[in-house]
Scaffold this active site. Structure first.
Site, mmCIF file in Angstrom:
data_model
loop_
_atom_site.group_PDB
_atom_site.id
_atom_site.type_symbol
_atom_site.label_atom_id
_atom_site.label_comp_id
_atom_site.label_asym_id
_atom_site.label_seq_id
_atom_site.Cartn_x
_atom_site.Cartn_y
_atom_site.Cartn_z
ATOM 1 N N ILE A 27 -107.784 -37.032 14.795
ATOM 2 C CA ILE A 27 -106.669 -37.040 14.395
ATOM 3 C C ILE A 27 -106.379 -38.699 14.947
ATOM 4 C CG2 ILE A 27 -103.842 -37.615 14.315
ATOM 5 C CD1 ILE A 27 -104.995 -35.496 13.006
ATOM 6 N N ARG A 53 -103.094 -47.242 15.324
ATOM 7 C CA ARG A 53 -101.603 -46.397 14.654
ATOM 8 C C ARG A 53 -101.620 -47.499 14.099
ATOM 9 N NH1 ARG A 53 -99.442 -42.990 20.211
ATOM 10 N NH2 ARG A 53 -98.813 -41.578 18.398
ATOM 11 N N PRO A 54 -101.789 -47.729 13.169
ATOM 12 C CA PRO A 54 -100.683 -48.776 11.578
ATOM 13 C C PRO A 54 -99.547 -47.760 11.399
ATOM 14 C CG PRO A 54 -102.545 -47.509 10.776
ATOM 15 C CD PRO A 54 -102.756 -46.978 11.965
ATOM 16 N N VAL A 55 -98.761 -48.916 10.417
ATOM 17 C CA VAL A 55 -97.414 -48.634 9.926
ATOM 18 C C VAL A 55 -97.715 -48.938 8.553
ATOM 19 C CG1 VAL A 55 -96.010 -49.046 12.022
ATOM 20 C CG2 VAL A 55 -96.083 -50.774 10.040
ATOM 21 N N ASP A 56 -98.732 -47.987 7.734
ATOM 22 C CA ASP A 56 -98.695 -48.704 6.335
ATOM 23 C C ASP A 56 -98.405 -47.346 5.935
ATOM 24 O OD1 ASP A 56 -100.538 -47.328 7.528
ATOM 25 O OD2 ASP A 56 -102.185 -47.482 5.957
ATOM 26 N N ASP A 68 -102.476 -33.338 20.646
ATOM 27 C CA ASP A 68 -101.606 -33.304 22.117
ATOM 28 C C ASP A 68 -102.224 -32.171 22.712
ATOM 29 O OD1 ASP A 68 -100.588 -35.104 21.172
ATOM 30 O OD2 ASP A 68 -98.687 -34.256 20.517
ATOM 31 N N LYS A 79 -90.149 -33.483 23.776
ATOM 32 C CA LYS A 79 -90.452 -34.458 23.827
ATOM 33 C C LYS A 79 -90.565 -35.364 22.569
ATOM 34 C CE LYS A 79 -93.983 -37.638 24.337
ATOM 35 N NZ LYS A 79 -94.432 -37.912 23.031
ATOM 36 N N ASN A 80 -90.904 -34.667 21.595
ATOM 37 C CA ASN A 80 -91.536 -35.109 19.639
ATOM 38 C C ASN A 80 -90.882 -34.397 19.746
ATOM 39 O OD1 ASN A 80 -93.778 -36.735 20.977
ATOM 40 N ND2 ASN A 80 -95.279 -35.484 19.897
ATOM 41 N N ARG A 87 -93.704 -39.744 31.133
ATOM 42 C CA ARG A 87 -93.408 -40.081 30.158
ATOM 43 C C ARG A 87 -92.961 -38.670 28.985
ATOM 44 N NH1 ARG A 87 -96.430 -44.212 26.331
ATOM 45 N NH2 ARG A 87 -95.104 -43.279 25.369
ATOM 46 N N ARG A 122 -94.655 -46.401 21.009
ATOM 47 C CA ARG A 122 -94.102 -46.309 19.372
ATOM 48 C C ARG A 122 -92.989 -45.213 18.687
ATOM 49 N NH1 ARG A 122 -98.517 -47.111 15.181
ATOM 50 N NH2 ARG A 122 -97.844 -45.327 13.527
ATOM 51 N N CYS A 157 -102.658 -48.780 20.556
ATOM 52 C CA CYS A 157 -101.721 -48.652 21.761
ATOM 53 C C CYS A 157 -103.069 -47.216 21.610
ATOM 54 C CB CYS A 157 -100.900 -47.667 21.584
ATOM 55 S SG CYS A 157 -101.281 -45.813 20.739
HETATM 56 N N1 EPU Z 1 -101.718 -43.036 10.651
HETATM 57 C C1 EPU Z 1 -102.081 -44.674 9.253
HETATM 58 N N2 EPU Z 1 -100.929 -45.162 9.545
HETATM 59 C C2 EPU Z 1 -99.356 -45.154 9.292
HETATM 60 C C3 EPU Z 1 -99.090 -43.735 9.990
HETATM 61 C C4 EPU Z 1 -100.374 -42.857 10.312
HETATM 62 O O1 EPU Z 1 -102.818 -44.536 9.567
HETATM 63 O O2 EPU Z 1 -98.193 -45.609 8.714
HETATM 64 C C5 EPU Z 1 -102.320 -42.945 10.895
HETATM 65 C C6 EPU Z 1 -102.583 -42.680 12.541
HETATM 66 O O3 EPU Z 1 -103.054 -43.421 13.537
HETATM 67 C C7 EPU Z 1 -102.996 -41.411 12.804
HETATM 68 C C8 EPU Z 1 -102.748 -40.668 11.837
HETATM 69 O O4 EPU Z 1 -103.029 -41.060 10.858
HETATM 70 O O5 EPU Z 1 -104.739 -41.378 12.965
HETATM 71 C C9 EPU Z 1 -101.740 -39.320 11.740
HETATM 72 O O6 EPU Z 1 -100.675 -40.038 13.076
HETATM 73 P P1 EPU Z 1 -99.100 -39.500 12.889
HETATM 74 O O7 EPU Z 1 -98.716 -40.616 12.514
HETATM 75 O O8 EPU Z 1 -99.108 -37.942 12.623
HETATM 76 O O9 EPU Z 1 -98.913 -39.570 14.647
HETATM 77 P P2 EPU Z 1 -97.476 -40.587 15.347
HETATM 78 O O10 EPU Z 1 -96.469 -39.628 14.344
HETATM 79 O O11 EPU Z 1 -97.813 -41.454 15.627
HETATM 80 C C10 EPU Z 1 -96.685 -38.301 16.376
HETATM 81 C C11 EPU Z 1 -96.592 -38.000 17.985
HETATM 82 C C12 EPU Z 1 -98.301 -37.595 18.326
HETATM 83 C C13 EPU Z 1 -99.099 -36.775 18.146
HETATM 84 C C14 EPU Z 1 -99.380 -37.408 16.969
HETATM 85 C C15 EPU Z 1 -100.217 -36.590 15.722
HETATM 86 C C16 EPU Z 1 -94.635 -38.547 18.285
HETATM 87 C C17 EPU Z 1 -93.108 -38.958 19.027
HETATM 88 N N3 EPU Z 1 -95.151 -38.145 18.551
HETATM 89 O O12 EPU Z 1 -97.577 -38.779 15.864
HETATM 90 O O13 EPU Z 1 -97.900 -37.340 20.326
HETATM 91 O O14 EPU Z 1 -100.835 -37.153 18.987
HETATM 92 O O15 EPU Z 1 -97.980 -36.824 15.950
HETATM 93 O O16 EPU Z 1 -99.882 -34.970 15.473
HETATM 94 O O17 EPU Z 1 -94.069 -37.424 18.329
HETATM 95 C C18 EPU Z 1 -97.714 -37.878 22.622
HETATM 96 O O18 EPU Z 1 -97.118 -36.930 22.535
HETATM 97 O O19 EPU Z 1 -98.257 -37.575 23.485
HETATM 98 C C19 EPU Z 1 -98.392 -37.760 21.280
HETATM 99 C C20 EPU Z 1 -99.274 -39.337 21.089
#
Ligand code: EPU
Length: 430
Positions: free
Chosen positions: A339, A131-134, A317, A22-23, A409, A102, A126
């Site tokens: 994480i 999970r911010p986008v900064d 995960d 999926k990811n 999902r 997301r 969520c």
């Molecule tokens: N973070 C920030 N700011 C940002 C982006 C991330 O603070 O702008 C923080 C997040 O809040 C978190 C950490 O950085 O604490 C890592 O988050 P990451 O961005 O790596 O996660 P993601 O890209 O949102 C993907 C997977 C998740 C998986 C995580 C970690 C997909 C679609 N989602 O999420 O998968 O847990 O990486 O490996 O690839 C799942 O499949 O159930 C799932 C949640």
């Protein structure tokens, strides 16, 4: 709402085919926005999240075709799909579409790179954390974008002539930010360096896809990605890698119930940290032609400690599934989530089976119990829900898991796959 009923206590035996990840499938589909030519993806899993992203891409003007026949019972092959973004008709990704998933926020990278503008709803928090986008916004600014937040939307504009290469030092490893900035940088003018990039196998899958589409990317599989922007990308045909989280989940299910299962298509190099732990807990894992064989002969499980980490460490995960396994181990194991700040929601549900778990902040202490007893439980997020299925497979008596839309999902035909290996599991229509 559908539910799953499990009658526990049966070992798993036979073989399972691991579906496409999926990811990886989601960002690969998003990459199609970067070119007007067709992107063909093989082995796309049939999942609710894939369907949701299809809706979002269609809204941007992407033409989507699914090839081949409908799968028959017992056919585990993934879908072959073509995504053609000949013309982007809308650069806005609205709230009602983005808020459901997301990863749909990640369209901001390709839209900005190709169309020089994007208006994408903030994905919001969520269940598993804020999970911010900064990091995304910082990275896109480093490529010259002007970013504004208005009414819950991120409004991004490229400088005249498009994005320009830049230096991006991610403050923390982020899978989504790495995908998004990498995609955006492929069409930027000049060189982009992403430091502290995520190294998850799904990043490699997307990077290789972008290279097949004509991008110039070096450092794939390392913490530093170097991208030389090109003027345009073209079509390509790419395979979605097998889902390492699904494979790890099945390995833990077999370790939990006992039995002997071949996981066809599983790639050990994508989940070595998890396999090591499952072996230390008491299962035997061997590499075989075409996959991994997981066996446990019914002897007791051993408690093992784990701290979640980014790849190549133990993935967040798989944390819930491993905790489920540890509820039946001899001794006490400590499980640390690093994480996400709120990824222990399965604990309250595992307690319903009679598990002994204490939580203190990001640390869960699990003391194994001699028996789990079937219970009525509720899925709270995707990975948490499958940890309840694993517990139910090993518990005595009947387990009912409700809210299984979470499961749909990210796990393709779970009950069918497990059922073929001897699990007593069925879906009850809601
Ligand atoms: N973070 C920030 N700011 C940002 C982006 C991330 O603070 O702008 C923080 C997040 O809040 C978190 C950490 O950085 O604490 C890592 O988050 P990451 O961005 O790596 O996660 P993601 O890209 O949102 C993907 C997977 C998740 C998986 C995580 C970690 C997909 C679609 N989602 O999420 O998968 O847990 O990486 O490996 O690839 C799942 O499949 O159930 C799932 C949640």
């Amino acid at each position: 709402m559908d539910r799953i009923r499990i009658t526990g206590g049966n070992p798993l035996n036979g073989h399972l085919t691991v579906s496409g990840a999926k990811n990886a499938a989601l960002p690969l589909m998003i990459s199609s926005l970067l070119t007007e030519e067709p992107l063909i993806l093989n082995n796309v899993p049939r999942l609710a999240d894939v369907l949701q992203l299809e809706r979002i891409l269609i809204n941007h003007g992407v033409d989507i075709a699914v090839h081949g026949r409908k799968p028959a019972d017992g056919d585990d092959s993934g879908q072959r799909m073509t995504f053609t973004a000949a013309e982007i008709v809308d650069t806005c990704a609205p709230y009602d579409l983005v808020s459901k998933m997301r990863a749909s926020f990640w369209v901001i990278g390709p839209l900005l790179a190709r169309m020089h503008e994007a208006r994408v709803s903030l994905p919001g928090g969520c269940a598993i954390g804020t999970r911010p986008v900064d990091f995304f916004l910082y990275g896109l600014k480093q490529l010259g974008a002007e970013i504004d937040i208005d009414n819950g939307y991120v409004i991004a504009k490229a400088p005249p002539g498009g994005l320009v290469g830049g230096e991006v030092d991610l403050p923390r490893v982020s899978v989504g930010a790495t995908h998004t900035i990498m995609m955006a940088a492929t069409l930027a003018r000049g060189k982009t360096v992403i430091r502290n990039a995520a190294m998850e196998p799904e990043i490699g899958n997307v990077a290789e896809c972008l290279v097949a589409m004509g991008a110039s990317i070096s450092g794939i599989g390392t913490r530093t990605l170097v991208i030389e922007g090109v003027e345009r990308l073209h079509g390509a045909t790419v395979d979605v890698i097998p889902d390492r989280i699904e494979a790890g989940t099945f390995a833990m299910a077999v370790a939990m119930t006992g039995g002997d299962v071949l996981l066809r298509g599983a790639r050990p190099e994508h989940l070595q940290a998890a396999l090591d732990l499952v072996e230390r807990a008491g299962a035997t894992i061997t590499r075989e032609a075409g996959g991994l064989r997981v066996r446990r002969n019914g002897n007791g499980l051993q408690a093992v400690d784990v701290e979640v980490d980014t790849f190549p460490g133990f993935p967040t995960d798989l944390q819930a599934q491993f905790m489920s396994l540890m509820t039946r181990a001899n001794g006490t194991s400590e499980i640390r989530e690093t994480i996400f700040e709120n990824r222990f929601m399965h604990v309250a549900e595992l307690l319903r089976f009679g598990a002994d778990i204490r939580v203190d902040g990001q640390l869960a202490t699990v003391t194994g119990v001699p028996e789990l007893r079937g219970a009525q439980v509720m899925a709270t997020d995707l990975r948490a829900s499958v940890s309840l299925v694993i517990a139910g497979l090993a518990a005595s008596g009947e387990t009912i898991v409700s809210r299984i839309y979470h499961l749909d999902r990210g796990f393709e035909r779970l009950e069918e796959k497990l059922g073929r290996c001897g699990a007593k599991i069925e879906r009850l229509a809601g």
